[in-house]
Write a protein that holds these residues in place. Structure first.
Motif, PDB file in Angstrom:
ATOM      1  N   SER A  71       5.271 -14.225   3.509  1.00 32.19           N
ATOM      2  CA  SER A  71       3.858 -14.227   3.108  1.00 32.19           C
ATOM      3  C   SER A  71       3.476 -13.033   2.229  1.00 32.19           C
ATOM      4  O   SER A  71       2.387 -13.013   1.651  1.00 32.19           O
ATOM      5  CB  SER A  71       2.978 -14.240   4.353  1.00 32.19           C
ATOM      6  N   ASP A  72       4.330 -12.038   2.099  1.00 32.53           N
ATOM      7  CA  ASP A  72       3.981 -10.834   1.338  1.00 32.53           C
ATOM      8  C   ASP A  72       3.632 -11.106  -0.128  1.00 32.53           C
ATOM      9  O   ASP A  72       2.630 -10.570  -0.617  1.00 32.53           O
ATOM     10  CB  ASP A  72       5.081  -9.784   1.435  1.00 32.53           C
ATOM     11  N   PRO A  73       4.401 -11.906  -0.875  1.00 31.48           N
ATOM     12  CA  PRO A  73       4.022 -12.130  -2.271  1.00 31.48           C
ATOM     13  C   PRO A  73       2.613 -12.713  -2.431  1.00 31.48           C
ATOM     14  O   PRO A  73       1.855 -12.284  -3.308  1.00 31.48           O
ATOM     15  CB  PRO A  73       5.094 -13.090  -2.790  1.00 31.48           C
ATOM     16  N   THR A  74       2.244 -13.644  -1.580  1.00 33.56           N
ATOM     17  CA  THR A  74       0.898 -14.210  -1.643  1.00 33.56           C
ATOM     18  C   THR A  74      -0.140 -13.163  -1.274  1.00 33.56           C
ATOM     19  O   THR A  74      -1.185 -13.049  -1.915  1.00 33.56           O
ATOM     20  CB  THR A  74       0.783 -15.432  -0.717  1.00 33.56           C
ATOM     21  N   HIS A  75       0.148 -12.386  -0.252  1.00 32.57           N
ATOM     22  CA  HIS A  75      -0.766 -11.317   0.169  1.00 32.57           C
ATOM     23  C   HIS A  75      -0.973 -10.318  -0.966  1.00 32.57           C
ATOM     24  O   HIS A  75      -2.098  -9.870  -1.221  1.00 32.57           O
ATOM     25  CB  HIS A  75      -0.202 -10.635   1.411  1.00 32.57           C
ATOM     26  N   ILE A  76       0.104  -9.984  -1.679  1.00 32.41           N
ATOM     27  CA  ILE A  76      -0.005  -9.066  -2.815  1.00 32.41           C
ATOM     28  C   ILE A  76      -0.843  -9.706  -3.920  1.00 32.41           C
ATOM     29  O   ILE A  76      -1.759  -9.097  -4.464  1.00 32.41           O
ATOM     30  CB  ILE A  76       1.399  -8.684  -3.338  1.00 32.41           C
ATOM     31  N   ALA A  77      -0.516 -10.939  -4.260  1.00 31.37           N
ATOM     32  CA  ALA A  77      -1.212 -11.637  -5.352  1.00 31.37           C
ATOM     33  C   ALA A  77      -2.701 -11.777  -5.081  1.00 31.37           C
ATOM     34  O   ALA A  77      -3.518 -11.704  -6.004  1.00 31.37           O
ATOM     35  CB  ALA A  77      -0.590 -13.014  -5.563  1.00 31.37           C
ATOM     36  N   GLU A  78      -3.070 -11.964  -3.834  1.00 31.10           N
ATOM     37  CA  GLU A  78      -4.467 -12.214  -3.483  1.00 31.10           C
ATOM     38  C   GLU A  78      -5.226 -10.976  -3.013  1.00 31.10           C
ATOM     39  O   GLU A  78      -6.389 -11.082  -2.624  1.00 31.10           O
ATOM     40  CB  GLU A  78      -4.524 -13.309  -2.413  1.00 31.10           C
ATOM     41  N   HIS A  79      -4.576  -9.812  -3.046  1.00 29.17           N
ATOM     42  CA  HIS A  79      -5.256  -8.588  -2.620  1.00 29.17           C
ATOM     43  C   HIS A  79      -6.484  -8.391  -3.511  1.00 29.17           C
ATOM     44  O   HIS A  79      -6.386  -8.427  -4.737  1.00 29.17           O
ATOM     45  CB  HIS A  79      -4.316  -7.392  -2.731  1.00 29.17           C
ATOM     46  N   PRO A  80      -7.654  -8.183  -2.923  1.00 31.39           N
ATOM     47  CA  PRO A  80      -8.897  -8.174  -3.703  1.00 31.39           C
ATOM     48  C   PRO A  80      -9.055  -7.021  -4.691  1.00 31.39           C
ATOM     49  O   PRO A  80      -9.807  -7.150  -5.660  1.00 31.39           O
ATOM     50  CB  PRO A  80      -9.997  -8.125  -2.633  1.00 31.39           C
ATOM     51  N   THR A  81      -8.365  -5.890  -4.478  1.00 27.42           N
ATOM     52  CA  THR A  81      -8.551  -4.760  -5.386  1.00 27.42           C
ATOM     53  C   THR A  81      -7.286  -4.400  -6.158  1.00 27.42           C
ATOM     54  O   THR A  81      -7.332  -3.513  -7.012  1.00 27.42           O
ATOM     55  CB  THR A  81      -9.033  -3.507  -4.614  1.00 27.42           C
ATOM     56  N   LEU A  82      -6.175  -5.059  -5.885  1.00 31.64           N
ATOM     57  CA  LEU A  82      -4.914  -4.730  -6.539  1.00 31.64           C
ATOM     58  C   LEU A  82      -4.939  -5.148  -8.002  1.00 31.64           C
ATOM     59  O   LEU A  82      -5.160  -6.319  -8.328  1.00 31.64           O
ATOM     60  CB  LEU A  82      -3.736  -5.394  -5.821  1.00 31.64           C
ATOM     61  N   LEU A  83      -4.723  -4.183  -8.892  1.00 30.53           N
ATOM     62  CA  LEU A  83      -4.770  -4.427 -10.327  1.00 30.53           C
ATOM     63  C   LEU A  83      -3.382  -4.513 -10.956  1.00 30.53           C
ATOM     64  O   LEU A  83      -3.220  -5.145 -11.993  1.00 30.53           O
ATOM     65  CB  LEU A  83      -5.560  -3.307 -11.022  1.00 30.53           C
ATOM     66  N   ALA A  84      -2.386  -3.828 -10.367  1.00 33.36           N
ATOM     67  CA  ALA A  84      -1.067  -3.757 -10.979  1.00 33.36           C
ATOM     68  C   ALA A  84       0.028  -3.790  -9.917  1.00 33.36           C
ATOM     69  O   ALA A  84      -0.144  -3.265  -8.815  1.00 33.36           O
ATOM     70  CB  ALA A  84      -0.950  -2.486 -11.815  1.00 33.36           C
ATOM     71  N   PHE A  85       1.155  -4.404 -10.287  1.00 34.20           N
ATOM     72  CA  PHE A  85       2.301  -4.526  -9.387  1.00 34.20           C
ATOM     73  C   PHE A  85       3.587  -4.486 -10.206  1.00 34.20           C
ATOM     74  O   PHE A  85       3.683  -5.150 -11.242  1.00 34.20           O
ATOM     75  CB  PHE A  85       2.234  -5.849  -8.622  1.00 34.20           C
ATOM     76  N   SER A  86       4.549  -3.712  -9.731  1.00 32.94           N
ATOM     77  CA  SER A  86       5.866  -3.665 -10.367  1.00 32.94           C
ATOM     78  C   SER A  86       6.935  -3.579  -9.289  1.00 32.94           C
ATOM     79  O   SER A  86       6.687  -3.094  -8.186  1.00 32.94           O
ATOM     80  CB  SER A  86       6.011  -2.430 -11.266  1.00 32.94           C
ATOM     81  N   TRP A  87       8.129  -4.035  -9.657  1.00 28.38           N
ATOM     82  CA  TRP A  87       9.279  -3.884  -8.770  1.00 28.38           C
ATOM     83  C   TRP A  87      10.443  -3.387  -9.615  1.00 28.38           C
ATOM     84  O   TRP A  87      10.982  -4.122 -10.442  1.00 28.38           O
ATOM     85  CB  TRP A  87       9.631  -5.204  -8.105  1.00 28.38           C
ATOM     86  N   PHE A  88      10.805  -2.123  -9.424  1.00 27.21           N
ATOM     87  CA  PHE A  88      11.988  -1.550 -10.060  1.00 27.21           C
ATOM     88  C   PHE A  88      13.169  -2.004  -9.208  1.00 27.21           C
ATOM     89  O   PHE A  88      13.528  -1.382  -8.219  1.00 27.21           O
ATOM     90  CB  PHE A  88      11.884  -0.026 -10.123  1.00 27.21           C
ATOM     91  N   ALA A  89      13.745  -3.128  -9.582  1.00 30.54           N
ATOM     92  CA  ALA A  89      14.721  -3.830  -8.739  1.00 30.54           C
ATOM     93  C   ALA A  89      16.156  -3.540  -9.163  1.00 30.54           C
ATOM     94  O   ALA A  89      16.967  -4.447  -9.310  1.00 30.54           O
ATOM     95  CB  ALA A  89      14.428  -5.320  -8.777  1.00 30.54           C
ATOM     96  N   GLU A  90      16.459  -2.290  -9.333  1.00 28.05           N
ATOM     97  CA  GLU A  90      17.764  -1.860  -9.834  1.00 28.05           C
ATOM     98  C   GLU A  90      18.940  -2.493  -9.092  1.00 28.05           C
ATOM     99  O   GLU A  90      19.900  -2.922  -9.702  1.00 28.05           O
ATOM    100  CB  GLU A  90      17.848  -0.335  -9.735  1.00 28.05           C
ATOM    101  N   ASP A  91      18.881  -2.558  -7.793  1.00 28.27           N
ATOM    102  CA  ASP A  91      20.014  -3.056  -6.994  1.00 28.27           C
ATOM    103  C   ASP A  91      19.682  -4.358  -6.255  1.00 28.27           C
ATOM    104  O   ASP A  91      20.308  -4.691  -5.269  1.00 28.27           O
ATOM    105  CB  ASP A  91      20.474  -1.992  -6.009  1.00 28.27           C
ATOM    106  N   VAL A  92      18.707  -5.078  -6.752  1.00 30.41           N
ATOM    107  CA  VAL A  92      18.243  -6.300  -6.094  1.00 30.41           C
ATOM    108  C   VAL A  92      18.608  -7.497  -6.975  1.00 30.41           C
ATOM    109  O   VAL A  92      18.342  -7.491  -8.171  1.00 30.41           O
ATOM    110  CB  VAL A  92      16.709  -6.250  -5.884  1.00 30.41           C
ATOM    111  N   PRO A  93      19.200  -8.535  -6.390  1.00 28.37           N
ATOM    112  CA  PRO A  93      19.530  -9.716  -7.186  1.00 28.37           C
ATOM    113  C   PRO A  93      18.267 -10.352  -7.790  1.00 28.37           C
ATOM    114  O   PRO A  93      17.210 -10.386  -7.168  1.00 28.37           O
ATOM    115  CB  PRO A  93      20.171 -10.673  -6.178  1.00 28.37           C
TER     116      PRO A  93
END
Length: 91
Positions: free
Chosen positions: A40-62
């Motif tokens: 559920s985290d991606p939806t929670h992040i997407a729908e956060h009422p004040t969140l303006l920006a999101f990044s994932w520095f996924a250097e070692d993540v597939p």
């Protein structure tokens, strides 16, 4: 809740971001490397009422792990900056 910017790195003990996402004034969230997310985290992040920006520095993540999350959240990237710059901008 004064938390506005959150950088979460590879922390093996965290299984979900939900408690962190309860910050009512959060504006920017940046993940770095391997971070465990609940389904559920991606939806929670997407729908956060004040969140303006999101990044994932996924250097070692597939790509199959992080790309769907970034696509689901669909927010502009967090601006890279040093903590001092963040605080100076708010004085």
């Amino acid at each position: 809740g004064q938390l506005r910017r959150l950088h979460v790195g590879s922390m093996k003990g965290i299984e979900e971001l939900a408690p962190l996402l309860d910050a009512p004034r959060l504006e920017e969230l940046e993940l770095a490397k391997a971070v465990s997310l609940a389904a559920s985290d991606p939806t929670h992040i997407a729908e956060h009422p004040t969140l303006l920006a999101f990044s994932w520095f996924a250097e070692d993540v597939p790509n199959k792990v992080w790309v769907p999350v970034v696509e689901r959240v669909a927010k502009p990237n967090v601006r890279p900056m040093h903590a001092k710059d963040w605080f100076d901008a708010r004085l």
